[in-house]
Design an enzyme around this catalytic site. Structure first.
Site, PDB file in Angstrom:
ATOM      1  N   GLY A 109       0.798  -1.218   0.000  1.00 42.22           N
ATOM      2  CA  GLY A 109       0.000   0.000   0.000  1.00 42.22           C
ATOM      3  C   GLY A 109       0.831   1.268   0.000  1.00 42.22           C
ATOM      4  O   GLY A 109       2.056   1.264   0.155  1.00 42.22           O
ATOM      5  N   HIS A 110       0.098   2.392  -0.143  1.00 41.94           N
ATOM      6  CA  HIS A 110       0.732   3.696  -0.248  1.00 41.94           C
ATOM      7  C   HIS A 110       1.515   4.043   1.018  1.00 41.94           C
ATOM      8  O   HIS A 110       1.081   3.792   2.130  1.00 41.94           O
ATOM      9  CB  HIS A 110      -0.332   4.776  -0.505  1.00 41.94           C
ATOM     10  CG  HIS A 110      -1.414   4.798   0.533  1.00 41.94           C
ATOM     11  ND1 HIS A 110      -2.507   3.962   0.495  1.00 41.94           N
ATOM     12  CD2 HIS A 110      -1.570   5.550   1.636  1.00 41.94           C
ATOM     13  CE1 HIS A 110      -3.290   4.213   1.524  1.00 41.94           C
ATOM     14  NE2 HIS A 110      -2.733   5.171   2.241  1.00 41.94           N
ATOM     15  N   GLY A 111       2.718   4.586   0.801  1.00 38.84           N
ATOM     16  CA  GLY A 111       3.525   5.077   1.907  1.00 38.84           C
ATOM     17  C   GLY A 111       4.254   4.008   2.691  1.00 38.84           C
ATOM     18  O   GLY A 111       4.869   4.308   3.719  1.00 38.84           O
ATOM     19  N   GLY A 159      -1.604   0.784   4.128  1.00 39.19           N
ATOM     20  CA  GLY A 159      -0.826   2.007   4.000  1.00 39.19           C
ATOM     21  C   GLY A 159       0.050   2.297   5.205  1.00 39.19           C
ATOM     22  O   GLY A 159      -0.316   2.015   6.349  1.00 39.19           O
ATOM     23  N   GLY A 160       1.229   2.852   4.934  1.00 40.96           N
ATOM     24  CA  GLY A 160       2.095   3.353   5.994  1.00 40.96           C
ATOM     25  C   GLY A 160       2.820   2.302   6.796  1.00 40.96           C
ATOM     26  O   GLY A 160       3.425   2.617   7.827  1.00 40.96           O
TER      27      GLY A 160
END
Length: 348
Positions: A247-249, A266-267
């Site tokens: 996922g993003h980040g 994410g993250g």
């Protein structure tokens, strides 16, 4: 190729290993095979003593053995040539490279490829049929861009990196040197960023980028998303299997291995040399310490300490998971005992 020639090449490839060899046999080796499938002329390998019975059954002409005198004696008794090493599987992998090299096209740019005038293409590059290279893209020396690859604007592809057919590299993505991106994979697409409101979901534009460091391999049909701001990063020498979602980040460290159908929200921050087994899942913002291992289908909702092994859903320390699993199989009889105890207490 004579077995003696293979030994010379393997000794060079494994200069730090302690190698022992048979002295009186030098068969012609025509190929490699699994221990139970090998025939005359094949080289195979044995990982450990649990495969001793197969040494007595194999038809291989030569074996790569561990430093186990019993296995070596078995090979000698059967007239099988052998070489011994602390890591037979590694040496077998190096032996495969003596007989097989993956397809590598000669440098050329196919006439059907679409390359924007502002794109910079290095030397000795192959660009296959119907590939699309958009504005501002930079492709390093010796790169291979297979058919139907699409590279969005301002992406950079490092020297000797291979992009297999039908993969897509989105805008501003950075891919380092000597990487391999397999077919169907999407690098740098928009992360899953939506803000809930009373009237519905509002899209948060994903203005960040994705960075793939050097010597990374990504399997087929995986996705590594870019974030709203900042970057998603995969560290050098990390290997990623098919059907993986990052996922993003997310920040993935160096030397990690992520198996098929794993998913990172994410993250997530993953340290160095982490192993995520198949179908493991990691929740938002979780941190995984260096050297940690998540077993298959582990569901991780909390941070994992460096070196820890976790299993289960939700994930717990692996030793605890084994105890819980042992109890799980006894639940029916434990339930019957509980019901019987209830009846006895009720009678009183």
């Amino acid at each position: 190729m004579k077995f003696s020639e293979i030994i010379v090449n393997l000794a060079e490839a494994a200069a730090d290993n302690s190698l022992g060899t048979s002295q009186d046999q030098d068969p012609e080796i025509t190929g490699l095979a699994a221990l139970d499938e090998a025939v005359l002329g094949h080289l195979s390998y044995v990982e450990g003593a649990k495969f001793a019975s197969l040494v007595n059954q194999t038809n291989a002409s030569a074996l790569i053995l561990p430093q186990d005198e019993r296995l070596q004696s078995q090979a000698k008794e059967r007239g099988i040539a052998w070489i011994a090493t602390p890591d037979p599987r590694l040496l077998f992998a190096q032996a495969i490279a003596l007989f097989y090299q993956p397809y590598r096209p000669s440098p050329e740019i196919h006439p059907t490829a679409v390359i924007h005038p502002t794109a910079k293409v290095g030397e000795d590059v192959y660009i296959g049929p119907h590939a699309v290279i958009q504005q501002g893209v930079e492709i390093g020396n010796g790169a291979i861009i297979h058919p139907n690859v699409v590279i969005y604007p301002d992406a950079k592809i490092g020297d000797r990196t291979t992009l297999h057919a039908n993969c897509t590299i989105h805008e501003r993505t950075r891919i380092g040197t000597d990487c391999v991106i397999h077919s169907g994979t999407v690098i740098g697409a928009e992360g899953f960023g939506f803000v809930p409101t009373r009237t519905g979901w509002v899209k948060m534009e994903q203005s960040g980028c994705t960075v793939i460091e050097d010597h990374v391999e990504v399997g087929s049909n995986s996705a590594i998303d870019r974030p709203a701001v900042g970057e998603t990063r995969v560290g050098c020498n990390t290997v990623i299997d098919n059907l993986v979602q990052i996922g993003h980040g997310c920040q993935i460290g160096a030397g990690c291995a992520i198996a098929g159908q794993a998913g990172l929200a994410g993250g997530v921050k993953v340290g160095n040399r982490v192993i995520l087994a198949g179908q493991s899942g990691i929740a938002n913002q979780v941190k995984i310490g260096d050297g940690a291992i998540a077993s298959a289908q582990a569901g991780i909702h909390h941070d994992v300490a460096p070196g820890e092994i976790v299993s289960g859903m939700p994930a717990v320390p692996h030793k605890l998971y084994l105890k819980v699993s042992a109890i799980y199989h006894r639940l029916p009889e434990m339930y019957q005992s509980f019901k019987q105890l209830q009846r006895q207490l009720g009678d009183k």
